[in-house]
Write an enzyme that holds these catalytic residues in place. Structure first.
Site, mmCIF file in Angstrom:
data_model
loop_
_atom_site.group_PDB
_atom_site.id
_atom_site.type_symbol
_atom_site.label_atom_id
_atom_site.label_comp_id
_atom_site.label_asym_id
_atom_site.label_seq_id
_atom_site.Cartn_x
_atom_site.Cartn_y
_atom_site.Cartn_z
ATOM 1 N N HIS A 81 0.856 2.189 4.228
ATOM 2 C CA HIS A 81 -0.029 3.129 4.248
ATOM 3 C C HIS A 81 -0.072 3.906 5.697
ATOM 4 C CE1 HIS A 81 -4.483 4.930 4.600
ATOM 5 N NE2 HIS A 81 -4.377 4.953 3.058
ATOM 6 N N ASP A 108 0.911 -1.414 0.067
ATOM 7 C CA ASP A 108 -0.021 0.029 -0.016
ATOM 8 C C ASP A 108 0.959 1.307 -0.017
ATOM 9 O OD1 ASP A 108 -1.983 1.696 0.245
ATOM 10 O OD2 ASP A 108 -3.049 0.649 1.807
ATOM 11 N N ASP A 109 0.818 2.034 -1.093
ATOM 12 C CA ASP A 109 1.397 3.390 -1.149
ATOM 13 C C ASP A 109 3.062 3.330 -1.123
ATOM 14 O OD1 ASP A 109 -1.252 4.284 -0.820
ATOM 15 O OD2 ASP A 109 -0.690 5.177 1.607
ATOM 16 N N LYS A 136 -6.283 -5.773 3.453
ATOM 17 C CA LYS A 136 -7.000 -4.658 3.153
ATOM 18 C C LYS A 136 -7.904 -5.030 1.699
ATOM 19 C CE LYS A 136 -6.626 0.126 1.356
ATOM 20 N NZ LYS A 136 -5.878 1.168 1.328
ATOM 21 N N CYS A 185 -6.056 3.939 -4.167
ATOM 22 C CA CYS A 185 -5.951 2.349 -3.564
ATOM 23 C C CYS A 185 -6.995 1.521 -4.348
ATOM 24 C CB CYS A 185 -5.751 2.278 -2.224
ATOM 25 S SG CYS A 185 -7.445 3.164 -1.271
ATOM 26 N N LYS A 214 0.826 10.130 -4.792
ATOM 27 C CA LYS A 214 -0.515 9.373 -4.634
ATOM 28 C C LYS A 214 -1.473 10.428 -4.789
ATOM 29 C CE LYS A 214 -3.488 7.251 -1.524
ATOM 30 N NZ LYS A 214 -3.498 6.426 -0.120
ATOM 31 N N ARG A 230 -6.909 -1.859 -6.906
ATOM 32 C CA ARG A 230 -7.436 -2.946 -6.443
ATOM 33 C C ARG A 230 -8.299 -3.807 -7.274
ATOM 34 N NH1 ARG A 230 -5.034 -3.372 -1.049
ATOM 35 N NH2 ARG A 230 -3.852 -1.717 -0.634
ATOM 36 N N ASP A 244 -0.150 -0.524 -4.876
ATOM 37 C CA ASP A 244 -1.452 -0.013 -5.315
ATOM 38 C C ASP A 244 -1.443 1.253 -6.100
ATOM 39 O OD1 ASP A 244 -1.291 1.330 -3.056
ATOM 40 O OD2 ASP A 244 -3.165 0.589 -2.413
ATOM 41 N N ASN A 245 -0.414 2.141 -5.779
ATOM 42 C CA ASN A 245 -0.181 3.546 -6.116
ATOM 43 C C ASN A 245 1.165 4.149 -5.601
ATOM 44 O OD1 ASN A 245 -2.932 3.936 -4.059
ATOM 45 N ND2 ASN A 245 -0.889 4.838 -3.475
ATOM 46 N N HIS A 256 -11.421 -2.770 1.102
ATOM 47 C CA HIS A 256 -11.676 -1.680 0.739
ATOM 48 C C HIS A 256 -12.842 -1.403 -0.777
ATOM 49 C CE1 HIS A 256 -11.113 2.972 0.138
ATOM 50 N NE2 HIS A 256 -12.239 2.701 1.047
#
Length: 604
Positions: A244, A54-55, A154, A92, A405, A96, A350-351, A156
């Site tokens: 994150h 994540d991130d 995660k 995110c 991001k 996904r 994811d980003n 989401h």
């Protein structure tokens, strides 16, 4: 309070239901260029593990030149391939959704994230904020051919009835349906969420007392694998919370990096840019945009602030290493059970890096205090610590790439991708062909010899022809690939890219770049090559119409919208939990005011 939060674990988020069904069945669409294994090879189908960070910036991992020690991930890259021109969306949940379906985010129902969804887009097709009817995941496709399917971490992508992973192809799951959460205990990381909404399968779940996110995500997956059928292949998806906000990590790991970033963000950006040139990630003569006008210089900070910000970046690196350590435990388990050699691994982000800067808002500081958080350097990264890297470190982490991001700049969308396992060359070499997050599903289907029940016109393409050296490019100079999240948009075609950024950082103007010669997006070519610029704008408009991009409100600002949506959520939380008390309190106040009014009338 924590008692209040824990009492709410049984509540499900009331997300909006979709009003339109999205079908992707083509009567004459063939899965080409997918290549499938022989029907008789089903027993030898490989396992599949996707690990989504994540991130993470392109250069955060060791194999890409990062400072964090990630030996287990690096070994996966060295036994397979790692992509240098892989791109995703700048947020995110849209990423996904694309990864798990092979479709554009607008075709899945996850055009953006609910935290920044404007009211004008509510209930519009593609903006349901959960996977819409008819959209099938990689887990669904693989389960049809006999795979066991598991997910931890995660999600989401929706938590109302019919929106959790068990309704989208996963046999077992333990997931977080939020943009983020605390990594040491079960609590929210922002006022938008009353609590951290974890679910096991289709029921609200409670985390163990000794919880740490990366450790738990791996532990739970190992439990599902051990409880599964040893004679059947498995698909495992792990969505890590690392890195994150809030960045949190064990103290002994953070300590290793406390001096790594002491020279500041300008120095880090220069070092990463130089390493990018040495590794061939960018050209030798690539220019780099200056820091954003709002950025502070490292020299302008006090010595105490420099120490604090360096420590926050140290936690960021330590959180990556902690994740890598637990990934190493997964690898050792697979080796012990004889599954490692027949497992395909996918590692991606994811980003790009997060620029979140939760400072200067007294209301947020009060919320942090009420929820047991502090932003101090003491015990930084540990339980109760609320650490983050902020926009300057995020821009530095992106190296030569512009921004971070949320934005469709290279810093927001150019991230790592590692593939290794059966059917993938074991060269340990970089793959420089441009690739997209939507390519993952069709590639895994090809690698596992899985034909889907439906004929699907994927947005993404199968990467096997490039991996097998049948071609050097996945996307030709005639392929236009667009993306859009919350107005932040781009379209890639050959060496060129047009991009637009919305406030608070952007001005909503389109610009044109040659990202092969100018990967830092420093020279706008829209005026010098107006014909190409207009052509690419028309291509973006066609993409926008094809996938159903909604026009943004004229005054849209993602951070302002997050504030508005958070305020609405807080009111909803108060009403749902204290509605009767509120009515009673208002009744008392109104009665008191009426009594005063009547009394004054009588004495007048």
């Amino acid at each position: 309070t924590m008692d209040t939060q824990k009492s709410q674990i049984g509540l499900s988020a009331n997300l909006m239901q979709s009003v339109m069904t999205v079908l992707f069945i083509g009567s004459a669409v063939v899965l080409s260029p997918l290549s499938f294994a022989n029907e008789g090879a089903e027993e030898a189908r490989p396992n599949v593990i996707i690990m989504l960070i994540d991130d993470a910036a392109l250069m955060d991992l060791g194999v890409y030149g990062g400072e964090a020690q990630t030996p287990n991930i690096d070994k996966l890259a060295n036994s397979g391939v790692f992509f240098t021109q892989y791109r995703t969306t700048p947020l995110c949940a849209p990423s996904r959704a694309m990864l798990l379906t092979g479709l554009d985010n607008h075709q899945t129902g996850i055009a953006t994230i609910p935290e920044i969804l404007p009211s004008e887009h509510v209930d519009k097709p593609g903006y349901a904020m959960h996977l819409e009817d008819g959209v099938e995941t990689l887990a669904t496709h693989l389960r049809r051919v006999g795979y066991q399917t598991f997910m931890t971490g995660k999600w989401h992508l929706g938590s109302a009835a019919g929106q959790l992973p068990v309704a989208h192809g996963f046999d077992r799951s333990f997931i977080l349906d939020a943009s983020g959460a605390d990594n040491w205990e079960q609590k929210s990381y922002m006022p938008y969420y009353l609590y951290a909404p974890w679910f096991e399968d289709d029921k609200p779940a409670t985390l163990p007392d000794n919880f740490y996110s990366s450790e738990f995500i791996v532990d739970k997956m190992l439990t599902y694998l051990d409880e599964g059928d040893a004679n059947k292949p498995f698909f495992a998806f792990m969505g890590f919370q690392a890195i994150h906000i809030p960045v949190q990590a064990p103290a002994e790991l953070t300590e290793k990096y406390l001096t790594t970033y002491q020279d500041g963000w300008e120095t880090l950006r220069a070092k990463r840019t130089q390493r990018a040139k040495q590794l061939g990630l960018i050209t030798e003569n690539a220019e780099t945009n200056p820091f954003l006008p709002s950025a502070r210089s490292w020299a302008s900070l006090s010595a105490d602030d420099q120490k604090l910000y360096a420590a926050r970046m140290a936690v960021n690196a330590a959180m990556l290493e902690a994740m890598d350590i637990h990934i190493g435990r997964m690898i050792e388990h697979l080796k012990a059970t004889g599954n490692f050699d027949n497992t395909i691994f996918v590692v991606a982000s994811d980003n790009g890096p997060a620029s979140s800067l939760p400072e200067g808002d007294r209301r947020f500081d009060i919320w942090l205090s009420l929820n047991g958080y502090n932003k101090d350097i003491e015990n930084i990264g540990e339980k109760g610590s609320y650490a983050y890297i902020g926009p300057e470190w995020a821009q530095a982490a992106a190296g030569n790439s512009d921004k971070f991001k949320f934005y469709a700049s290279e810093g927001g969308v150019r991230v790592p991708l590692i593939l290794t396992g059966p059917g993938i060359p074991k060269t340990g070499e970089p793959v420089n062909a441009r690739s997209w997050v939507s390519d993952i599903t069709p590639t895994i289907l090809a690698l596992t010899g899985t034909q889907t029940e439906k004929l699907i016109n994927f947005s993404g393409k199968n990467l096997l022809p490039v991996l097998n050296s049948e071609t050097t490019q996945v996307y030709t100079a005639e392929d236009s690939v667009g993306l859009e999240v919350a107005g932040n948009s781009a379209l890639y075609r050959g060496a060129n890219k047009i991009v637009r950024h919305f406030p608070p950082v952007g001005d909503k103007k389109w610009r044109l770049y040659n990202i092969e010669q100018d990967p830092g997006e420093t020279i706008d070519l829209s005026q010098t090559d107006p014909e190409l610029f207009q052509f690419m704008l028309a291509e973006y408009e066609q993409y926008s119409q094809n996938v159903g991009v909604q026009p943004m409100p004229a005054d849209y600002n993602s951070m302002d919208q997050m504030g508005k949506n958070t305020s609405k959520k807080i009111v909803a939380h108060l009403w749902s939990n204290y509605g009767y008390q509120t009515i009673g309190f208002l009744g008392i106040v109104i009665s008191f005011l009426v009594w005063i009014f009547v009394r004054r009338r009588r004495t007048a």
